[in-house]
Design an enzyme around this catalytic site. Structure first.
Site, PDB file in Angstrom:
ATOM      1  CG  ASP A  34      66.096  11.589 -65.181  1.00 21.44           C
ATOM      2  OD1 ASP A  34      65.692  11.895 -64.040  1.00 21.44           O
ATOM      3  OD2 ASP A  34      66.203  10.411 -65.563  1.00 21.44           O
ATOM      4  CD  GLU A  72      68.301   7.295 -60.575  1.00 23.60           C
ATOM      5  OE1 GLU A  72      69.070   7.860 -61.372  1.00 23.60           O
ATOM      6  OE2 GLU A  72      67.504   7.931 -59.864  1.00 23.60           O
TER       7      GLU A  72
END
Length: 629
Positions: A318, A513
């Site tokens: 990521d 997020e």
């Protein structure tokens, strides 16, 4: 004895030409590589091409393939110098706010030219951090987020959306979309809307999205192999491996504390399905499993994903994921690189510090801390995907795809998805005639709420920008009915009018997020005030725009009808289609609707299960207005 040898002028010329040709070919091979070598021949088997190219590569070139860099501040010269394997356009990353698709494609092709002009001419692939259309071009179609699509229980619809998304991503020069996400077990998690459901069986069905993005995998493809079916398709990414949706308290990037059996039975099942459908990449999670960072977990990445499941595609990190192996991030970058590469990661989303990464990894290989066999495994997987995707034969982006952006066909598909994803939770007070569908013709109606006339709010995060962005359109509900729109009306205003009924549209602000993590899960105060002012004084239907269930039990008695619309995307007219009975409500809850946050996490199948609305709940109506129980 005197011997005379006669050589014709013709023979001399032929000899000199032969010498010139041989010298030229040797020079070309040394400088640029042989243009007729095996790896450049599309007729050759993929593995033979991978092996041939790999043996020609230097360590620096191999490490370059393992890097994915952010587009910002990147140049074609950097791509060429480091032999960069992939480029990322992160959330909200654009060359200018009003960039056209043509400008995007020209920029992408400049990077590509930088790559293919290197010694071996290895093309890059360009990835976009958007999963519901394209977050960098304003006229793209934006489909409902995954939580809404999970409510449809329609794998074919999700597959068609994947195909449309692939075309629109290709239309801006990209070949790689970071989707789909897997399982969310706690709605407090800020990324819960990126998941299809709390139930892995629903998520497994929805992996048909991959077949839409990448194409239908041929029956004769070897097990575990990635597949990308040509120029109209893009590489997908199953994420985030593994357990990111089960962290303690739903906190993003936190620790998932579950047994091995629970990990396999709840969080893992969709990954074999994704691999079976030919997923090109698997993205590793920021989170930990029982204290060990996934970016450093050799057992789960190498032994299980690559070994047990037989995944032959790319394992990608990521965004700055390896940096976060340490606390604070990047505190010991040498250790982070060593731990992640040895764990089995193949491509690292850096996304900026390419020089440091290249130098440190080179040193670790030369010192034999990281064996060359691990580097070769990583690069082989990257090259395999590039060969299968046809990038060597067609590295440049095609402007003819621009017509797909926001096309009528795609917008109709998004509208279909919006109406099928709606879940009707209440329709009429006890003993009172159901309110929905609404009458097509009326006198005067009120439309209120922060989300009624705001496209950005209706789309949510990862659209327009990373965190989402407010913006507006006015949706026409019924042209024959007088509509009064007031964002936050007070009670006196409503009492002074004689509205037939009101439609209140409220919900969460766009987030993504960690910024989306929410331990309270309440409707914002402004929305609650609007609901009270309106619904206490006129018959109302409340439409909740959110990426997850929120606390609604206290307000339900005051409303006649309640609709969970999730994040319906750019085609909000699909909501009006169902409100007014052109189509019936058909959606089912993709996750449990809790009463109070102190019940969380609470999922279908738990021994203590006392939801406000259970997983799978959803009232139905017919298009003609006859209600089903």
């Amino acid at each position: 004895m005197k011997i005379t040898i006669k050589i014709s002028v013709h023979a001399v010329v032929l000899f000199l030409l032969a010498c010139f040709y041989v010298t030229t070919r040797i020079t070309a091979i040394l400088q640029n590589g042989d243009q007729n070598v095996l790896y450049k021949d599309p007729r050759q088997p993929v593995e033979a091409r991978v092996e041939d190219l790999l043996r020609r590569m230097t360590l620096r070139e191999k490490i370059g393939q393992m890097m994915q860099l952010e587009r910002k501040n990147l140049t074609a010269e950097i791509v060429r110098e480091f032999g960069v394997g992939s480029i990322l356009s992160g959330g909200g990353s654009w060359p200018c706010q009003n960039a056209t698709a043509e400008e995007w494609i020209r920029m992408v092709n400049e990077f590509q030219k930088g790559a293919v002009s290197t010694r071996l001419g290895i093309p890059v692939f360009y990835g976009i951090d958007a999963v519901h259309g394209n977050n960098n071009v304003y006229n793209a179609t934006i489909f409902p987020h995954n939580v809404g699509l999970g409510a449809t229980r329609d794998p074919d619809l999700v597959k068609r959306i994947g195909a449309a998304t692939a075309l629109e991503v290709r239309a801006t020069g990209m070949q790689y979309a970071f989707a789909p996400c897997i399982v969310c077990r706690d709605p407090r998690w800020g990324r819960c809307y990126e998941s299809f459901s709390e139930d892995h069986t629903v998520v497994q069905q929805m992996t048909e999205h991959i077949s839409g993005l990448q194409g239908e995998i041929p029956a004769d493809m070897p097990k575990g192999y990635p597949y990308i079916g040509g120029k109209t398709k893009v590489m997908g990414s199953a994420k985030h491996y593994v357990g990111d949706g089960g962290t303690v308290n739903g906190i993003n990037e936190n620790n998932t504390v579950v047994s091995w059996e629970e990990l396999l039975s709840i969080h893992m099942p969709a990954y074999p399905d994704a691999i079976q459908k030919g997923i090109a990449t698997v993205m590793v999670s920021y989170s930990s499993w029982n204290g060990l960072k996934m970016h450093a977990n050799h057992d789960l990445v190498t032994n299980y994903l690559k070994g047990k499941l037989g995944f032959k595609g790319i394992v990608i990190s990521d965004y700055e994921g390896i940096d976060r192996i340490t606390t604070p991030p990047h505190a010991n970058y040498t250790f982070s690189i060593q731990a992640s590469i040895l764990a089995g990661l193949d491509m690292i989303m850096l996304p900026y510090n390419y020089a440091e990464f290249s130098n440190v990894l080179t040193s670790l290989v030369k010192k034999k801390v990281i064996p060359m066999s691990r580097i070769d495994d990583a690069v082989s997987r990257i090259l395999r995907v590039k060969f299968i995707a046809g990038l060597f034969e067609s590295p440049m982006s095609d402007e003819s795809f621009i017509s797909y952006l926001g096309s009528k066909e795609h917008r109709e598909l998004a509208r279909e998805a919006a109406r099928k994803s709606l879940v009707l939770l209440k329709n009429g007070k006890f003993g009172v005639t159901p309110m929905l569908p609404l009458p097509r013709k009326g006198g005067e109606i009120l439309v209120a709420g922060s989300h009624a006339d705001d496209l950005g709010n209706q789309c949510g995060g990862w659209t327009i920008t990373w965190q989402g962005q407010a913006g507006g359109i006015r949706a026409t509900i019924d042209p024959s009915t007088k509509i009064v729109y007031k964002k936050n009306p007070d009670a006196n205003f409503i009492k002074s009018k004689k509205f037939d009924y009101a439609i209140v549209v409220v919900g969460e602000s766009p987030t993504a997020e960690t910024k989306g993590d929410n331990l309270n899960l309440t409707i914002p105060a402004e929305g609650l005030t609007t609901i009270k002012n309106v619904c206490d004084n006129v018959k109302c239907v409340v439409i909740l725009i959110s990426g997850r269930p929120l606390v609604i039990e206290p307000i339900l008695p005051s409303v006649e009808a309640f609709v969970a619309a999730w994040l319906p995307g750019s085609e909000g007219q699909g909501v009006a289609d169902v409100l007014y009975g052109d189509y019936g409500f058909s959606g089912k809850l993709p996750r449990t609707w809790f009463r109070r946050v102190d019940q969380l996490p609470m999922n279908f199948g738990d021994t203590e299960y006392d939801p406000l609305f259970p997983f799978g709940f959803g009232l139905q109506t017919n298009a003609v207005g006859v209600r089903d129980k």
